[in-house]
Design a protein around this motif. Structure first.
Motif, PDB file in Angstrom:
ATOM      1  N   ARG A 126      -2.846   7.984   7.241  1.00  0.00           N
ATOM      2  CA  ARG A 126      -3.106   6.799   8.078  1.00  0.00           C
ATOM      3  C   ARG A 126      -4.529   6.283   7.858  1.00  0.00           C
ATOM      4  NH1 ARG A 126      -2.160   7.520  14.334  1.00  0.00           N
ATOM      5  NH2 ARG A 126      -3.778   9.049  13.966  1.00  0.00           N
ATOM      6  N   GLU A 127      -5.494   7.178   7.801  1.00  0.00           N
ATOM      7  CA  GLU A 127      -6.883   6.784   7.568  1.00  0.00           C
ATOM      8  C   GLU A 127      -7.043   6.158   6.177  1.00  0.00           C
ATOM      9  OE1 GLU A 127     -11.386   8.648   7.553  1.00  0.00           O
ATOM     10  OE2 GLU A 127      -9.692  10.001   7.315  1.00  0.00           O
ATOM     11  N   VAL A 154      -6.736  -1.114   3.329  1.00  0.00           N
ATOM     12  CA  VAL A 154      -6.461  -2.446   3.873  1.00  0.00           C
ATOM     13  C   VAL A 154      -7.764  -3.154   4.234  1.00  0.00           C
ATOM     14  CG1 VAL A 154      -5.399  -3.695   5.803  1.00  0.00           C
ATOM     15  CG2 VAL A 154      -4.121  -1.883   4.631  1.00  0.00           C
ATOM     16  N   SER A 155      -8.668  -2.455   4.882  1.00  0.00           N
ATOM     17  CA  SER A 155      -9.923  -3.097   5.280  1.00  0.00           C
ATOM     18  C   SER A 155     -10.800  -3.402   4.062  1.00  0.00           C
ATOM     19  CB  SER A 155     -10.671  -2.262   6.312  1.00  0.00           C
ATOM     20  OG  SER A 155     -11.131  -1.066   5.748  1.00  0.00           O
ATOM     21  N   CYS A 166       0.859  -1.182   0.000  1.00  0.00           N
ATOM     22  CA  CYS A 166       0.000   0.000   0.000  1.00  0.00           C
ATOM     23  C   CYS A 166       0.897   1.234   0.000  1.00  0.00           C
ATOM     24  CB  CYS A 166      -0.889  -0.018   1.242  1.00  0.00           C
ATOM     25  SG  CYS A 166      -2.037   1.347   1.325  1.00  0.00           S
ATOM     26  N   GLN A 208      -7.110  -5.071  10.004  1.00  0.00           N
ATOM     27  CA  GLN A 208      -6.791  -3.648  10.091  1.00  0.00           C
ATOM     28  C   GLN A 208      -5.354  -3.419  10.549  1.00  0.00           C
ATOM     29  OE1 GLN A 208      -9.236  -1.453  12.842  1.00  0.00           O
ATOM     30  NE2 GLN A 208      -9.040   0.401  11.627  1.00  0.00           N
ATOM     31  N   ILE A 209      -4.735  -2.419   9.958  1.00  0.00           N
ATOM     32  CA  ILE A 209      -3.403  -1.988  10.382  1.00  0.00           C
ATOM     33  C   ILE A 209      -3.550  -0.599  10.980  1.00  0.00           C
ATOM     34  CG2 ILE A 209      -1.162  -1.177   9.556  1.00  0.00           C
ATOM     35  CD1 ILE A 209      -1.082  -3.452   7.673  1.00  0.00           C
ATOM     36  N   ASN A 210      -3.110  -0.442  12.200  1.00  0.00           N
ATOM     37  CA  ASN A 210      -3.126   0.868  12.849  1.00  0.00           C
ATOM     38  C   ASN A 210      -1.691   1.357  12.962  1.00  0.00           C
ATOM     39  OD1 ASN A 210      -5.956   1.077  13.381  1.00  0.00           O
ATOM     40  ND2 ASN A 210      -5.676  -0.525  14.906  1.00  0.00           N
ATOM     41  N   ILE A 228      -4.783   4.567   4.388  1.00  0.00           N
ATOM     42  CA  ILE A 228      -4.179   3.232   4.422  1.00  0.00           C
ATOM     43  C   ILE A 228      -5.102   2.251   5.135  1.00  0.00           C
ATOM     44  CG2 ILE A 228      -2.284   1.880   5.420  1.00  0.00           C
ATOM     45  CD1 ILE A 228      -0.519   4.424   4.820  1.00  0.00           C
ATOM     46  N   SER A 229      -5.624   2.645   6.265  1.00  0.00           N
ATOM     47  CA  SER A 229      -6.526   1.789   7.023  1.00  0.00           C
ATOM     48  C   SER A 229      -7.746   1.397   6.194  1.00  0.00           C
ATOM     49  CB  SER A 229      -6.957   2.498   8.304  1.00  0.00           C
ATOM     50  OG  SER A 229      -7.840   1.702   9.042  1.00  0.00           O
ATOM     51  N   ASN A 230      -8.307   2.357   5.471  1.00  0.00           N
ATOM     52  CA  ASN A 230      -9.472   2.083   4.628  1.00  0.00           C
ATOM     53  C   ASN A 230      -9.136   1.131   3.489  1.00  0.00           C
ATOM     54  OD1 ASN A 230     -11.246   3.640   6.116  1.00  0.00           O
ATOM     55  ND2 ASN A 230     -10.943   5.471   4.874  1.00  0.00           N
TER      56      ASN A 230
END
Length: 148
Positions: A111-112, A118-119, A76, A125-127, A114-116
């Motif tokens: 960050r948001e 991935v999900s 990503c 989820q990756i935080n 990337i999180s979206n």
């Protein structure tokens, strides 16, 4: 710009946007059936360019590579950007603003994103933990001083 606005120290966010985005999962669907013990690598870069007097584009690039053994689960890559009006700062203050303060503003958006991504790809989820851009910036400055 009015003369009054340029004489003061001013910082304004003019726009925040995605400049580039990429998500690859080359081994799906087979990767979904492997034992989930990922190796996660995160790379971070910042870039900036002067668009015109007092107006800068800052780009925060975050690349996340997740592997299981030698298999790439996903890659990503997000280039989160912003246009900022910054006026009347001394050279060292401007450098700090461009390399630390602005990327710190952009980070939650990246960050948001990337999180979206991935999900939506149906992976866990990756935080990404908060990043201390001030520390990175000052370590870089100190490293440059030591190598002179």
């Amino acid at each position: 710009m009015s003369e009054e606005k340029i004489k003061k120290n001013i910082f304004e966010i003019q726009r925040i946007y995605i400049k580039d985005i990429s998500f690859e999962s080359p081994h799906t669907p087979n990767i979904f059936y492997l034992n989930w013990k990922p190796i996660i690598k995160i790379d971070l870069n910042t870039f900036f360019k002067k668009i015109e007097k007092n107006i800068f584009e800052i780009v925060l690039q975050i690349r996340v590579i997740v592997k299981i053994k030698d298999n790439v689960v996903f890659l990503c890559d997000v280039h989160q950007a912003g246009i900022f009006f910054i006026s009347n700062l001394k050279e060292d203050q401007l450098s700090h603003c461009l390399h630390s303060y602005c990327p710190n503003i952009l980070f939650p958006y990246a960050r948001e994103c990337i999180s979206n991504l991935v999900s939506r790809a149906s992976f866990p989820q990756i935080n990404i933990a908060p990043i201390n851009f001030d520390s990175i910036y000052f370590n870089h400055i100190n490293s440059k001083k030591q190598h002179k």
